[in-house]
Enzyme design. Structure first.
Site, PDB file in Angstrom:
ATOM      1  N   ASP A 151      -5.205 -59.757  20.320  1.00  0.00           N
ATOM      2  CA  ASP A 151      -4.552 -58.476  20.604  1.00  0.00           C
ATOM      3  C   ASP A 151      -3.820 -58.483  21.936  1.00  0.00           C
ATOM      4  OD1 ASP A 151      -4.838 -56.918  18.314  1.00  0.00           O
ATOM      5  OD2 ASP A 151      -6.934 -56.502  18.754  1.00  0.00           O
ATOM      6  N   GLU A 193      -2.261 -51.640  20.034  1.00  0.00           N
ATOM      7  CA  GLU A 193      -2.763 -52.965  20.407  1.00  0.00           C
ATOM      8  C   GLU A 193      -3.485 -52.919  21.749  1.00  0.00           C
ATOM      9  OE1 GLU A 193      -2.913 -55.134  18.277  1.00  0.00           O
ATOM     10  OE2 GLU A 193      -1.209 -55.009  16.926  1.00  0.00           O
ATOM     11  N   HIS A 239      -6.903 -51.508  21.098  1.00  0.00           N
ATOM     12  CA  HIS A 239      -7.784 -52.531  20.528  1.00  0.00           C
ATOM     13  C   HIS A 239      -8.342 -53.426  21.625  1.00  0.00           C
ATOM     14  CE1 HIS A 239      -5.334 -52.353  16.496  1.00  0.00           C
ATOM     15  NE2 HIS A 239      -5.927 -51.212  16.786  1.00  0.00           N
ATOM     16  N   TYR A 255     -12.541 -54.055  23.177  1.00  0.00           N
ATOM     17  CA  TYR A 255     -13.364 -55.257  23.339  1.00  0.00           C
ATOM     18  C   TYR A 255     -14.018 -55.278  24.723  1.00  0.00           C
ATOM     19  CZ  TYR A 255     -10.225 -56.396  19.483  1.00  0.00           C
ATOM     20  OH  TYR A 255      -9.491 -56.343  18.327  1.00  0.00           O
ATOM     21  N   GLU A 257      -1.878 -60.871  12.430  1.00  0.00           N
ATOM     22  CA  GLU A 257      -2.475 -59.576  12.111  1.00  0.00           C
ATOM     23  C   GLU A 257      -3.069 -59.541  10.709  1.00  0.00           C
ATOM     24  OE1 GLU A 257      -0.805 -56.063  14.407  1.00  0.00           O
ATOM     25  OE2 GLU A 257       0.988 -56.869  13.443  1.00  0.00           O
ATOM     26  N   GLU A 276      -4.400 -52.603  11.881  1.00  0.00           N
ATOM     27  CA  GLU A 276      -3.693 -53.856  11.642  1.00  0.00           C
ATOM     28  C   GLU A 276      -3.056 -53.883  10.254  1.00  0.00           C
ATOM     29  OE1 GLU A 276      -3.122 -55.514  14.087  1.00  0.00           O
ATOM     30  OE2 GLU A 276      -4.813 -55.569  15.459  1.00  0.00           O
ATOM     31  N   HIS A 315       0.110 -52.099  10.685  1.00  0.00           N
ATOM     32  CA  HIS A 315       1.051 -52.927  11.444  1.00  0.00           C
ATOM     33  C   HIS A 315       1.654 -53.998  10.532  1.00  0.00           C
ATOM     34  CE1 HIS A 315      -1.414 -51.979  15.362  1.00  0.00           C
ATOM     35  NE2 HIS A 315      -0.960 -50.899  14.747  1.00  0.00           N
TER      36      HIS A 315
END
Length: 343
Positions: free
Chosen positions: A85, A115, A118, A122, A182, A216, A219
């Protein structure tokens, strides 16, 4: 390739081509070349979510109870997702510069923002589970693991080539690489987190993964539509050489994703690697169909890992659920009027 002028009184509001075309720079959603982009724009807005709103306290307790192999694989795969990402944030920014269609530029702006969300998720997950020093080590892992480097460079080299030499040809190639990253390169990792979830482990993390998968998918739909329109606008790109390039890239991507699954998941209980290999081919076929191409793999027309569906279906992804209060809070429900089939 040249960028669209910010303000062009000599060009129409509706673009003439998606790249190297003419467009005034003014966006009127009721006067765009690809009208379904407005529908996608609204769906992407409804997909909005914030990682910090998902409580991680139960995951933090459960993480310490995972076996050593589960914890190791969890950290490796979070590190992988962070790399993918991070690359996507830069890729979307690069491609967005060269759209000569204001509606595509607008949709790409939302995709780029997602993105970033995302990637932040994490960091949020790891900050809830491990020390800052260990988090830093996990985010460094991709620099030193040869298997991980090989699959990352496979995409990064194509992206870098477009950044260094933006032409319709490199634009075509980078769209293929995007659909791989993706649309294929996430899927063995998604399977790992859903495998934990079906044992009621790390449910908050898996909820975030399901939101990421939903994003995703949308996308992929966007860039597949751009790919198909590119071939309309530049029929000279629709060559045997380019189609061979596409299928060779997809085949190598399936090989790399399967290798990654065997490398990281070989000792994880509950995952059949033969099934996962077929599942990756099944996903690759779906991406090819999305691009308007023929399938590459036979015998994988049905999802051989149906246990994944409850965690990744739109029925779950359209609703934000608090696992601890057992109630749902809708950001926006995707339905017949604002959804997309075959995602």
């Amino acid at each position: 390739m040249e960028r669209q002028l910010i303000f062009n009184t000599n060009a129409p509001n509706k673009s003439t081509r998606i790249i190297l075309g003419e467009c005034s720079g003014i966006l009127n959603w009721d006067d765009i070349r690809m009208p379904h982009m407005y529908k996608l724009y609204k769906v992407l807005l409804l997909n909005h979510w914030i990682a910090d709103e998902i409580p991680m306290s139960k995951d933090a307790q459960q993480f310490q109870l995972l076996d050593d192999e589960e914890r190791r694989t969890f950290k490796i795969n979070i590190g992988l997702l962070a790399v993918l990402d991070s690359m996507q944030t830069m890729f979307v920014g690069d491609v967005k510069q060269y759209f000569t269609d204001s509606s595509l530029e607008a949709v790409a702006a939302i995709i780029g923002q997602q993105e970033v969300v995302h990637n932040q998720s994490y960091s949020y997950v790891l900050s809830s589970l491990v020390s800052l020093e260990e988090q830093k080590e996990i985010f460094e892992y991709w620099k030193h693991d040869e298997v991980l480097l090989e699959r990352n460079r496979f995409i990064a080299d194509v992206y870098q080539n477009f950044r260094d030499n933006p032409t319709p040809q490199t634009f075509f190639e980078t769209l293929v690489a995007d659909l791989i990253l993706e649309g294929i390169f996430f899927y063995s990792t998604f399977a790992f987190f859903y495998n934990l979830a079906r044992d009621q482990k790390m449910m908050a993390t898996s909820q975030m993964i399901s939101y990421i998968q939903r994003d995703e998918n949308h996308h992929c739909f966007f860039f597949a539509e751009v790919f198909k329109q590119l071939l309309v606008d530049f029929p000279e790109l629709n060559t045997k050489e380019n189609m061979d390039f596409l299928y060779k890239m997809i085949d190598r991507a399936v090989e790399l994703e399967t290798n990654w699954a065997h490398y990281t998941l070989h000792s994880v209980k509950g995952i059949d690697l033969k099934e996962l290999g077929d599942y990756i081919k099944y996903i690759a076929n779906r991406r090819l169909v999305m691009l308007g191409m023929e399938k590459a793999y036979e015998g994988v027309d049905v999802n051989c890992m149906p246990w994944i569906k409850p965690f990744s279906d739109d029925a779950l992804n359209s609703t934000k659920t608090d696992f601890f209060e057992a109630k749902s809070r809708n950001y926006g429900k995707v339905g017949e009027d604002n959804g997309f089939d075959e995602l």
